[in-house]
Design a protein around this motif. Sequence first.
Motif, PDB file in Angstrom:
ATOM      1  N   GLY A 172       0.780  -1.225   0.000  1.00 29.03           N
ATOM      2  CA  GLY A 172       0.000   0.000   0.000  1.00 29.03           C
ATOM      3  C   GLY A 172       0.813   1.276   0.000  1.00 29.03           C
ATOM      4  N   GLY A 212       2.028   1.776  -3.429  1.00 28.21           N
ATOM      5  CA  GLY A 212       0.859   2.143  -4.236  1.00 28.21           C
ATOM      6  C   GLY A 212       0.483   3.595  -4.061  1.00 28.21           C
ATOM      7  N   LEU A 213       0.460   4.057  -2.820  1.00 31.58           N
ATOM      8  CA  LEU A 213       0.131   5.455  -2.542  1.00 31.58           C
ATOM      9  C   LEU A 213       1.148   6.387  -3.196  1.00 31.58           C
ATOM     10  CD1 LEU A 213      -1.551   7.615  -1.090  1.00 31.58           C
ATOM     11  CD2 LEU A 213      -0.090   7.251   0.916  1.00 31.58           C
ATOM     12  N   ALA A 245      -6.889   3.728 -10.764  1.00 32.84           N
ATOM     13  CA  ALA A 245      -6.038   2.908  -9.902  1.00 32.84           C
ATOM     14  C   ALA A 245      -6.836   1.682  -9.474  1.00 32.84           C
ATOM     15  CB  ALA A 245      -5.583   3.694  -8.685  1.00 32.84           C
ATOM     16  N   LEU A 299      -6.975  -1.355  -6.943  1.00 31.25           N
ATOM     17  CA  LEU A 299      -6.411  -1.729  -5.653  1.00 31.25           C
ATOM     18  C   LEU A 299      -6.824  -3.153  -5.302  1.00 31.25           C
ATOM     19  CD1 LEU A 299      -7.369   1.541  -3.738  1.00 31.25           C
ATOM     20  CD2 LEU A 299      -5.352   1.108  -5.158  1.00 31.25           C
ATOM     21  N   ASP A 300      -5.869  -3.958  -4.925  1.00 33.50           N
ATOM     22  CA  ASP A 300      -6.125  -5.343  -4.562  1.00 33.50           C
ATOM     23  C   ASP A 300      -6.703  -5.421  -3.147  1.00 33.50           C
ATOM     24  OD1 ASP A 300      -6.172  -8.089  -4.585  1.00 33.50           O
ATOM     25  OD2 ASP A 300      -4.014  -8.335  -4.423  1.00 33.50           O
ATOM     26  N   ILE A 347      -3.565  -6.213   0.129  1.00 32.49           N
ATOM     27  CA  ILE A 347      -2.231  -5.623   0.016  1.00 32.49           C
ATOM     28  C   ILE A 347      -1.622  -5.426   1.406  1.00 32.49           C
ATOM     29  CG2 ILE A 347      -2.547  -4.503  -2.222  1.00 32.49           C
ATOM     30  CD1 ILE A 347      -3.304  -1.955  -0.780  1.00 32.49           C
ATOM     31  N   ASN A 354      -4.621  -1.624   4.269  1.00 28.16           N
ATOM     32  CA  ASN A 354      -5.621  -2.285   3.435  1.00 28.16           C
ATOM     33  C   ASN A 354      -6.122  -1.341   2.349  1.00 28.16           C
ATOM     34  OD1 ASN A 354      -7.987  -0.797   4.323  1.00 28.16           O
ATOM     35  ND2 ASN A 354      -7.976  -2.018   6.195  1.00 28.16           N
ATOM     36  N   ARG A 355      -6.870  -1.880   1.410  1.00 27.41           N
ATOM     37  CA  ARG A 355      -7.265  -1.057   0.254  1.00 27.41           C
ATOM     38  C   ARG A 355      -8.187   0.088   0.643  1.00 27.41           C
ATOM     39  NH1 ARG A 355     -11.887  -4.642  -2.669  1.00 27.41           N
ATOM     40  NH2 ARG A 355     -12.993  -4.939  -0.740  1.00 27.41           N
ATOM     41  N   LEU A 364      -5.869   2.773   1.869  1.00 32.04           N
ATOM     42  CA  LEU A 364      -5.168   3.322   0.713  1.00 32.04           C
ATOM     43  C   LEU A 364      -6.080   4.233  -0.101  1.00 32.04           C
ATOM     44  CD1 LEU A 364      -2.793   3.603  -1.186  1.00 32.04           C
ATOM     45  CD2 LEU A 364      -3.385   1.377  -2.176  1.00 32.04           C
ATOM     46  N   ALA A 365      -7.302   3.780  -0.365  1.00 35.92           N
ATOM     47  CA  ALA A 365      -8.245   4.597  -1.139  1.00 35.92           C
ATOM     48  C   ALA A 365      -8.536   5.917  -0.418  1.00 35.92           C
ATOM     49  CB  ALA A 365      -9.540   3.824  -1.382  1.00 35.92           C
TER      50      ALA A 365
END
Length: 83
Positions: free
Chosen positions: A19, A22-23, A34, A36-37, A40, A44-45, A48-49
Amino acid sequence: MNKLLVLERHDVVASCDNGIHGLNSVLTMRPDVAILDIGIPEMNRHQLAQKIRDELGLRKSMAVRNAQCDYRSCPNCFFASEH
């Protein structure tokens, strides 16, 4: 997922293994989409979101959940069915 997107002629600009990466990738590259799994590491997604929305000042975002996602933990997501 990357191979499928490339086969469908989409540009994959980054693939991250956690994450935090990813960020950083989203904030640096500012992609149109994007993906997101669910599982991760590092965050967690949902976290992250939320960080992506907060950092980029987004008011709108869309999340899709699958059958493995519990609606109670993802109340703002909609169900993506294979029907």
